[in-house]
Structure formats: C-alpha cells, structure tokens
Design an enzyme around this catalytic site. Sequence first.
Site, PDB file in Angstrom:
ATOM      1  CB  VAL A 147      -0.839   0.018   1.185  1.00 48.01           C
ATOM      2  CG1 VAL A 147      -1.830   1.292   1.215  1.00 48.01           C
ATOM      3  CG2 VAL A 147      -1.885  -1.097   1.249  1.00 48.01           C
ATOM      4  CB  CYS A 148       0.989   4.348   0.079  1.00 49.97           C
ATOM      5  SG  CYS A 148       1.524   6.043  -0.147  1.00 49.97           S
ATOM      6  CG  LEU A 149       7.458   3.177   1.012  1.00 50.40           C
ATOM      7  CD1 LEU A 149       8.166   4.198  -0.041  1.00 50.40           C
ATOM      8  CD2 LEU A 149       7.857   3.805   2.337  1.00 50.40           C
TER       9      LEU A 149
END
Length: 112
Positions: A80-82
């Site tokens: 998720v995200c990073l």
Amino acid sequence: HAAVAIQRKLKMVWIDATDLERQPAGMDDPEAAERVLQAEARLRSAHGIFVPGGFGDRGVEGKARAAGLAREWRKPYFGVCLGMQVAIIQFARDVLGMADATSEEFDKGKVS
C-alpha cells in the site's frame, strides 16, 4: 476484513524492514547478519506479506527486499502506497535489470 469474511483469524507478525537490509559489502557484523537471517525466516513462515505506507527513506531497502522475496517465494504481496512503490522499484532492479532504480523521493540525484 477479508479474514472475517471467510471466518478466519488473522495473525500478524511484525518484521522491522531495517532487519531485512543486507550489510554493505566488506562490512562484517555478525549480529546484523543474524538479524537478517531471523527476519528472513519469519517472513518465509508467513502466508502473505503486507508492506504498508511510510515516510522517509528509513527501511526502504528492507521493504523492497520483502517485495522481492515475496515474488521469489511466490507469496501473496500487498503493498500500500510506499509498499507498492518499493515493489515496483524492486521489480525494475531485479527483473528489468535497472540496478540503480529508485525514486526521486529517496534520491534526488538519480535519473532512473
């Protein structure tokens, strides 16, 4: 949420991403090497790997390594995200052969 939907109990095991970061060449730190081996063993025992978002560059290489090990070991990976960003960086490095792949977010001087 998914575990509840299939009537399963989710067990999470925290692994610090910095514990997955390998030592630079020429550095001999037995304690650090042991931390890496223990972190790898814990990660290998998991049924899936979740790498959440984060800020800054602390642990980024360990997170990327977790993504690579998930691919290598054929384990489900959820970034998720990073976590997704480092998975793409790792894929570019190992699969596409872009050894210096990174993000401008971590290294403003890189052009990859």
